[in-house]
Every structure is written in C-alpha cells, then in structure tokens.
Design an enzyme around this catalytic site. Structure first.
Site, PDB file in Angstrom:
ATOM      1  CG  ASP A   1      -0.137  -0.235   2.518  1.00 14.71           C
ATOM      2  OD1 ASP A   1       1.029  -0.492   2.283  1.00 14.71           O
ATOM      3  OD2 ASP A   1      -0.741   0.098   3.582  1.00 14.71           O
ATOM      4  CD  GLU A   2       3.849   2.465   3.710  1.00 16.76           C
ATOM      5  OE1 GLU A   2       5.139   2.949   3.439  1.00 16.76           O
ATOM      6  OE2 GLU A   2       3.354   2.082   4.738  1.00 16.76           O
TER       7      GLU A   2
END
Lengths: 386, 412
Positions: free
Chosen positions: B107-108
């Site tokens: 998610d990053e």
C-alpha cells in the site's frame, strides 16, 4: 635443583619443546616449560594437552629437582645471554629471602656476566604427559617421515565437521608405508618402501590417523637425515621417539574414509606430460583469479596432442597450451586452481599420467613410472547441466 | 551536484479495510477490522477502518482486545488477491506521473517526480493531482508526503491522514520534522528507540544534533545512516519501473493451528514449508548455500538459528534435512513450538561453477534431483496436491488456508 649445561644445547631444546607450549592459556602452567633434573638426566617438557614434547639435554646435575617456568621468558632469557655454559638453579629461598608464596620456585639463570631470576610455577601444577602402553611400533627414517608428511599434508581437511579428515592416515604393511590426506575435494596419497620391515610388535597391517597439527610440528623438528624415528602407537595415542626428543600426541579416533573406493580405475581420457610445463601453465592461469568468493575455475581442455589450460575472470583471460601425449576422448573439465596446482607441485617425478573419467568425476594424477604417489582432484562442475 | 530531488511518498489509508468497505458498501459506516482467523490462531487485527481507529483499535492486537474497546466491531477475513489487485490499479495511476515508482509493501510507494515538474507542476501540485485521481478512480484515499528525500517523504505521509498532502521543504524541515519523536523516523523501531532514549535522544532533532561519531560507536554504521536521515542528507534514489532487487533469501513460515509437541511434527512442518521454498529456488534458478530457521515457542519466545550448507542445493529433501538437523541441534524443547520459519540464505546462481565434493554422494543427489524434478512437473500439470510425501498427508497442524507470503521490501 641445580644444573649446568651448554647454552646452545638448551636453546635448541627450548625451541623444540616450545612447540608444545600454549601461547595463551587460562592455566599459567600451560604457558610453562617444565625443567626436570631427575635420575641423572635433564629433561625439558612442554605440554599443551594436545601434544607433549620432552627433550633431553646433556648437562651436569649438581642437585636434583624440578620446576616450571614461563616458556617465553625462559626462552628469551637464555637466547639473549652470552656465554657458553648456563647454570640453572632453584634456590631454596626466594628473591630477597622474603616469604612469598612461590619462594621455592624462583629460577636463577646464570650465564657469563648475567644473573637472571624468574618467578616459576610449582612443578606439581604442570600437567603430566600421558603415559600409555604401546601396541606396535612403526620405524622409519626421519627423511622418510618428512617425505610422507610433505607430500600429503596440503590436502588435509580443515573443517571441524569432519574431524577424522583433519588428520592424515598412516598405514604400514610390511615395508610398505603410506600416508593419505583427504579434505573432501582432493586426495593425496604418498607411498614409500622402507629398507626393513616398518612394523614391529604386531603381525599384520596397521593404520593410525594423526592430527595434522602434530604432523606439522614433527615435520619442522625432524631433519632430512637417515636417523631413525620410532612411532610408538596405541589405539588412542602416539609417541614419536627420535634423537633426544619424545613427542606425544593423541590420535584421531574413528573410521577413516575408505579412500581406495574414491580412486577411479577406469578412464575415458589419459595424458602423459612433463609436470613442469603443467605447473607453470596453471600457475599463470591463476594470476587472474583474484576473488576467493565466486572463484573462477581453471578450465582444462584436452584435444589431440595438446592440453589447453585457460581461465577467464573479470580481471582478464589467460590461455596456455601444453603439448601432451593423449589417449581416449577429448575432455573439457574445470578445477579449483589451488587444488590442481598443489597436487601437481607435490609430484616427485618429471613425467606424470593424468587420467580423467568425465567432467564431473575425479581426476587421477600418478607418476609415469612407479607408484610412489596418487593425487586425486575433484573437478568444479562448470554449468548446471541438469 | 544535481538539482534537488522531489520525492513523493504515497500511502493508501487503512488499505485492507478500505478495500473491504469498497466491496461491501454496507460496511462503510460501521466499525470494521480485517482480521486473521481465530481458529487458526491468527486472530489479530491486520487493518481497521477510520471509525474503528477512532475507538482505539490498533493493528496487531488480538480480536478480543479490540472488541473490548469497540464492542460493535465487525471483523472480516482478509482477501489478499483483492488487495494486490487494488494495489496494482493505484500504481498504474502513479505511473502516469513518473516511471520512478518504488513500491514499499502493498500500500505504499515512493515516486520520484523531479523530472515531471515541467509537465504536471511542482511536487505539491502533483501530490494533489494523484490524491484526487486515486479517490475518483478507485474510491480509496491516500496521504502523500512531498519532500527532498525518501525518508522525509515517508515521514510526511504519516503526518496528516487520511486524504491529505504534507510538504516538507528543505528550508523549513527543521521546524516540522525535528520536534517529532525519533521513533517516527523510518529505520527506528521500538528496540532502537528504546536504546536512543538511553542516550537521551528523544526527538528526530536530538538525533540530528548528536555527533555521528558517537552514534557510530553506539549503533555501528546504521547509527550514521540514521543521523544522515534525520538531517535530510539521505539521497537514495527511487527504483525505476521493473527494478527487481536481487533476491537475498527465500523463506516460508507458518504459525501452527496447534502447538507442535515433538520433533516428528516439526519435521513435517519443515518439509511442507521447504517444498515451497524449493519451488521458488528453482523458479529463480538459485541454489541455497545456507539455511536459517526461526522458531517461536508457545511462550512467544523467538529465536533464529542458521548454518551453512556444504554443497549448495535447491532440493526439498536436502534443505529440509539441513533445516531439521539445525533444529534438532539447537532447540531445547523447554516449550512446545508455535511457529516455524525456514529460510534459505547465501543464495548462488544455478549456473555458478561449483566444486564437487567426495563427501556428498553425487549419484544419490542426482537421483533425488530427478525425483523432485518429476514431482515438480506433475504439480505443474495437475496442481500442488497431486503428489506429495506420504507423511504430509496426516494432520500437519498447519492452517488449511493458503499462506500468502507478503514480502515486505526494504528501502534501497
């Protein structure tokens, strides 16, 4: 205790027994040399619990006794003194006649104009060298033993996981004596024939495994002479008796690898070559092998009457051609340069046979005439061929 | 030397929970947590939505604890395939602005937009554009940090959440960053933070103003790296599209459904885990030159052991035997075993020349190799369960659910 001896003789004796003195130990006595003046002779003793060395020196004993003294201090003191004879004395009273705990262990060394006093350690703290009953003896000359050690020790194992391979196998059968070293990647076998029966005290063949450290120390003490060395063995220990020295060591216990099984007997390719040009070629190819990790192999290509030895690394490329007599199929095989080079350098004949089974099988190096050595080098698999 | 880099760090807010809420809009106004299965003893909170967060639900805490704080909490099982899908969609949006996109977890991402300013405006403008596009096209929200270094960009994305942009500029970072606690800095975990505290280093500013020589003595070379990061001297780049960091280890681990009570049970789990490792070694054309095992007992005591493998291998049997041998040698059985991880290390290429040893039985090795290759081929055609070792047919005390290993990449 009081004795008088020749300075050179005791210096030599110290340098011999010092090989069995621990350089650093938590037990002070293990860093010592024991000086023993008993039964009309003077013996210096070193014992690091792995090996023990006793060395007899000619000297005049004025009064008997024994004492242990730090090996480095004692050695340096005697080496640096000038004068022909040394007087060593353990005075009944200590330095300055004070009531120190070790007042009875002060070693006084007098030589020329020097008078050195060293604080010693009680002889009772010094570990006894293990005395054992011998089962059989192997009798060689010093140069024979040196010959055996020198031509095999390079291939001895260093990994503690295979402890038995950290020693060399010494086998004797009649007047055939041979030594074998294996480290898992290569094998060195050296054979000598003694003038008389080498084994005494036992009918039959004998074999022991001697730790490599012991052999290295023995090798540096003995000379190239024809003087005898008697190797007295039990199941667990060995004692080398030569000149004025008794060298005791434990043996490695366990079954040695059945090395004869490793030696191949059928070959697809064989060459006959002078050993010198091969050594030089491999040596030159090794110039560019600079990295020990990700080590590049030396590649040997045998086609017709030539052996092509080449190597390619990030540093460069070397190509060597050595003319050879060749029989059988062409072959391309890779080796660790060090293993190949050490085996070739240990060859004692000018001409050798080099025989191959295949690129993933052991290669055998033997003398062109005779059977005095066998070297096996396992190859490097060049590319995953699966 | 070069003009200043402009780095963005974009963090998808409450990623797993947000995806669950997207898929099931009924959940949107409720308290939601994505949790592991309690039956399999993985009953911890993996992610929570904004509302659950307000109630104090924390990632990593057990479900019962979360429910105490938030009795109306709805727990849903994770759906990793969906998360991977959404992660990819969002990354596609990032690629519209730059090809220098380095994922960090699912998610990053870091984005280097230094070269994109001529087309899309300055860093802050690009950050806002990305944030709006992600929201409009996927319904997910991101928080974006904009700065001149990767570390500060990541720090920035943590400052304001959700759906926000934070800029940390070179001329003003000291006021913004230095008062923050040192543990906010990437690379400072709880252990390091505790040690820093011992030296009275509490904030990032304290760290930045400590003599790096001292940090080197206390923390080794990593201490100096932290000091550089705290001062904004970190100038590591963002990996370009398609960059794969070289594989340093391949491993697999599991927390067992029930405690393993004897060596035989541990052996089976190790063998099962090793099968996957072996397959991945083969896929990557690598051989393992060492093996490492990590064992957690039922008191949560955790320990790792490793050793070298003499002849590098990718064989299931050989690696499993090495791993089990290591376990037998090291584990004292004071407590039963809860979790086991096997990891292969010192990886070398299959094509690397390797020294043949007379201590390993080459013909036997070749037989095992052929057997395992055949097994892999059967599995490729008929599925993983088509053929296996008989001892693995018993209950292995392992979760039936497929263990999807999430590889957390490190910073470059």
């Amino acid at each position: 205790m009081k004795l008088v001896c020749d300075r050179i003789a005791i210096t030599e004796a110290i340098s011999i027994v010092q090989r069995a003195v621990a350089s650093r130990s938590t037990i002070p006595a293990l860093e010592c040399i024991l000086i023993k003046a008993e039964d009309g002779k003077v013996v210096l003793v070193g014992n690091d619990l792995d090996i023990g060395i006793e060395c007899i020196i000619g000297s005049e004993i004025i009064s008997e006794g024994k004492v242990a003294v730090n090996a480095n201090l004692f050695g340096n003191a005697i080496r640096k003194m000038s004068g022909d004879t040394v007087t060593i004395e353990v005075s009944a009273k200590g330095i300055g006649d004070t009531d120190t705990a070790n007042e009875n262990n002060v070693v006084r060394i007098k030589c020329g104009n020097s008078d050195i006093k060293l604080n010693g350690v009680s002889a009772s703290d010094f570990p006894e060298i293990h005395v054992f009953e011998t089962k059989f003896d192997i009798i060689l000359t010093q140069s024979e033993l040196k010959d055996l050690i020198k031509h095999t020790i390079f291939a001895v194992g260093t990994s503690e996981t295979k402890l038995i391979l950290t020693g060399c196998l010494l086998e004797a059968s009649g007047n055939n004596v041979n030594m074998v070293a294996i480290d898992g990647f290569r094998l060195a076998y050296k054979k000598i024939v003694t003038e008389n029966d080498a084994v005494s005290g036992y009918l039959g063949d004998v074999a022991i495994v001697i730790p490599s450290k012991t052999l290295k120390e023995i090798n540096s003490i003995i000379g190239e002479s024809d003087d005898k060395i008697i190797i007295k063995c039990s199941n667990k220990n060995v004692r080398f008796e030569f000149d004025n020295v008794i060298f005791t060591s434990r043996l490695l216990e366990g079954d040695y690898i059945d090395y004869e099984k490793i030696i191949p007997s059928e070959f697809k390719t064989s060459i006959i070559s002078d050993v010198r040009p091969l050594i030089e070629a491999v040596d030159r190819a090794s110039i560019i092998i600079t990295s020990e990790i990700n080590k590049s192999p030396v590649i040997v290509k045998i086609e017709g009457p030539t052996a092509n030895i080449c190597c390619e690394t990030s540093a460069g490329k070397v190509d060597e051609i050595v003319p050879v007599d060749m029989k059988g199929d062409d072959i391309e095989i890779g080796f660790n340069n060090k293993y190949l080079l050490e085996a070739l350098k240990a060859c004692t004949t000018e001409k050798i046979n080099v025989e191959f089974v295949g690129p993933a099988n052991p290669c055998l190096i033997t003398p062109f005439e005779g059977d005095s050595f066998k070297y096996i080098v396992l190859p490097v698999r060049l590319r995953a061929d699966r | 030397m070069f003009s200043e880099q402009i780095i963005l760090h974009s963090d998808l807010n409450n990623f797993y929970a947000s995806v669950e809420c997207l898929k099931n809009p009924d959940l949107r106004d409720k308290f939601v947590a994505v949790c592991g299965s309690q039956e399999d003893r993985r009953g911890i909170v993996l992610a929570k939505n904004q509302r659950a967060k307000m109630m104090g639900v924390k990632t990593g805490e057990p479900i019962w604890q979360a429910k105490q704080k938030c009795p109306d909490l709805i727990t849903v099982p994770p759906n990793f395939d969906e998360y991977i899908k959404y992660g990819r969609i969002v990354r596609e949006i990032y690629y519209r602005y730059t090809d220098l996109v380095e994922p960090f977890g699912m998610d990053e991402c870091w984005l280097d937009v230094t070269g994109s300013t001529g087309l899309f405006g300055d860093g802050s403008q690009i950050a806002h554009k990305i944030k709006e596009h992600v929201k409009r096209e996927t319904g997910l929200t991101v928080s974006v940090g904009v700065s001149f270094s990767k570390i500060f960009a990541k720090l920035g994305s943590d400052i304001k959440k959700p759906d926000a942009v934070t800029c940390i500029a070179k001329d003003s970072f000291k006021e913004l960053v230095w008062p923050l606690p040192a543990s906010n800095l990437m690379g400072v975990g709880s252990a390091t933070a505790a040690r820093l505290k011992k030296y009275n280093i509490k904030t990032i500013g304290d760290l930045a103003n400590t003599d790096p020589k001292n940090l080197k003595v206390w923390f080794g070379i990593n201490g100096v790296t932290l000091w550089r990061c705290a001062n904004g001297f970190d100038n590591s780049g963002v990996a370009p599209f398609g960059y794969k960091s070289p594989i340093k280890s391949i491993g697999h681990g599991t927390t067992c459904v029930k405690d393993l009570v004897n060596a035989d049970e541990v052996w089976k789990v190790i063998l099962e885990l090793t099968q996957d490792i072996s397959r991945r070694l083969r896929e990557n054309k690598l051989l393992a030159g060492g093996v490492c095992i990590a064992v957690k007992d039922n008191t949560f005591h955790y320990k790792e052991y490793q050793h070298k493998i003499d002849v590098p291998t990718h064989s299931t049997m050989e690696i499993a035997k090495e791993a089990f041998g290591l376990f037998q040698k090291s584990y004292r059985w004071k407590n039963c075993v809860r979790a086991v991880t096997v990891r292969t290390i010192n990886l070398v290429s299959e094509n690397m020349p390797h020294q043949i040893s007379m201590l390993s039985d080459e013909t036997k090795r070749e037989k095992i190799e052929k057997l395992e290759t055949a097994m892999e081929e059967i599995r490729e055609r008929f599925g993983k369960k088509a053929i296996t070792y008989a001892c693995l047919l018993e209950d292995l005390k392992m979760s039936k659910a497929k263990d999807e290993e999430i590889i957390i990449p490190r910073a470059m």
